[in-house]
Write an enzyme that holds these catalytic residues in place. Structure first.
Site, PDB file in Angstrom:
ATOM      1  N   ASP A 179       0.850  -1.184   0.000  1.00 34.50           N
ATOM      2  CA  ASP A 179       0.000   0.000   0.000  1.00 34.50           C
ATOM      3  C   ASP A 179       0.891   1.241   0.000  1.00 34.50           C
ATOM      4  OD1 ASP A 179      -3.017   0.927   0.669  1.00 34.50           O
ATOM      5  OD2 ASP A 179      -1.586   2.220   1.720  1.00 34.50           O
ATOM      6  N   ILE A 180       0.614   2.172  -0.930  1.00 31.31           N
ATOM      7  CA  ILE A 180       1.398   3.407  -1.010  1.00 31.31           C
ATOM      8  C   ILE A 180       1.071   4.283   0.196  1.00 31.31           C
ATOM      9  CG2 ILE A 180       1.890   5.462  -2.395  1.00 31.31           C
ATOM     10  CD1 ILE A 180       0.995   3.862  -4.856  1.00 31.31           C
TER      11      ILE A 180
ATOM     12  N   GLU B 283      -4.733   2.373  -4.168  1.00 35.52           N
ATOM     13  CA  GLU B 283      -3.270   2.378  -4.136  1.00 35.52           C
ATOM     14  C   GLU B 283      -2.704   1.069  -3.590  1.00 35.52           C
ATOM     15  OE1 GLU B 283      -4.670   4.547  -0.345  1.00 35.52           O
ATOM     16  OE2 GLU B 283      -5.349   4.200  -2.392  1.00 35.52           O
TER      17      GLU B 283
END
Length: 379
Positions: free
Chosen positions: A249-250, A292
């Site tokens: 996950d960004i 994301e």
């Protein structure tokens, strides 16, 4: 000496007109028999080739076409070896075929090159077939997958819309099979048909692939990853190896969107996907799960292997700025949750094993987020 003189070996008796006619007729009949046999053989060859052409024209999938080329063509044309070279400049064809679960190792005589320069044969024509005796310094790359080399060869460029897409290479242990003086009309036609068929099946596979691909990042979508996870769990169980799963996950992605707009956010998503993919093997799977979030499946990997890959991914994202298409750049990082399914753990219902594996990776990701982000956590 009285009486008739004996026949001399130098002067054999003359045949009667009837005998001469019979002899000439026998010679003509023998010649006609040879012509008829040759005509039957040619007809048989033409029928086999027509059957082969119908077979490859009817192929709708890549595996079906390639199998026909390597098995049926060799048998139809009585060849000792057939190889196929495909140009794949960005290796996206190999990646697509691998993502579609096509095992390229099943076709050792199908080779991929990024450019013609890899063939190291600048004097080979890329427009017309080349026939003649095998010359190692010229043709080795075309037959490198064979331990025994041919005596004569035919190299047939595969061209679509004026663009070279590969070579079909035919080899024979007979030095007289392919001579440079031979006409090339027939094999040129064969090359044209195979080039069209290749383009057709590759386009068909691309249509399938598009349905399983995230349109923004051009990596697999969630549907494909979930499908592939089930398949890989089953394969790992049968072949006795472990697999690893990462949930990525960004970090603070909303801030990227707020500061740089949605175009900037899209730029970061695409570049993150590219950097993750650069650290993976062709056999591994990368998919965007939504927003994301990404998921990675590592095939035949233990925890130590997976940790090394995860750390490489984390560093590749955190240590280099992201260029933006509208100018400037930004920095970001990624959090990674990691889990593995060993050979001993891989039992029971495959759907349950898959769900539990992804859930464990998701929990490990939550731990990474809670612990400060930009890190890898395992469960």
């Amino acid at each position: 000496m009285d009486g008739a003189a004996p026949y001399s070996a130098k002067h054999p008796p003359r045949l009667s007109a009837m005998d001469e006619l019979r002899l000439e007729n026998n010679m003509l009949r023998s010649r006609l028999d040879d012509i008829l046999e040759h005509a039957h053989r040619n007809q048989n060859i033409m029928e086999r080739h027509q059957k082969f052409e119908l077979q490859i024209i009817g192929a709708s999938h890549f595996i079906e076409l390639i199998t026909s080329i390597f098995s049926s063509l060799a048998e139809t044309s009585e060849l000792d070896m057939v190889s196929l070279i495909l140009l794949d400049p960005r290796q996206d064809l190999q990646q697509m075929l691998t993502d579609l679960r096509i095992n390229l190792r099943e076709f050792p005589h199908m080779l991929f090159v990024r450019s013609e320069r890899e063939l190291q044969t600048p004097c080979i024509s890329s427009q017309k077939p080349v026939l003649g005796p095998y010359q190692r310094h010229l043709y080795e790359q075309f037959f490198r997958s064979f331990s025994q080399k041919p005596a004569s060869v035919a190299l047939i460029p595969l061209i679509r819309q004026g663009r070279l897409i590969g070579y079909l290479n035919l080899g024979s242990f007979s030095a007289d099979r392919f001579l440079s003086s031979m006409a090339t009309d027939f094999i040129q036609r064969l090359g044209s048909i195979i080039a069209i068929c290749l383009e057709n099946v590759i386009n068909n596979e691309r249509l399938t692939y598009i349905g399983l691909t995230d349109p923004l990042t051009n990596v697999s979508n969630r549907r494909y990853v979930e499908q592939r996870t089930l398949e890989e769990i089953g394969r790992a169980r049968r072949q006795g190896y472990g697999i690893a799963c990462m949930y990525l996950d960004i970090d603070f992605f909303k801030k990227v969107n707020d500061q740089y707009g949605h175009q900037g956010g899209d730029d970061v998503l695409c570049e993150v996907a590219r950097r993750i993919k650069a650290e993976l093997r062709l056999s591994d799977t990368l998919g965007r799960f939504g927003g994301e979030e990404f998921v990675v499946l590592l095939i035949n990997a233990n925890l130590q292997d997976a940790m090394m890959v995860a750390e490489r991914i984390r560093r590749s994202i955190a240590e280099k700025a992201f260029p933006l298409s509208e100018g400037g750049s930004c920095n970001t990082s990624i959090s990674i949750g990691l889990t593995t399914v060993s050979e001993k753990q891989n039992h029971g219902d495959e759907v349950i094993v898959a769900k539990e594996m992804i859930s464990r990776a998701d929990r490990a990701l939550y731990d990474a987020k809670r612990s400060g982000r930009n890190m890898v956590r395992c469960e």
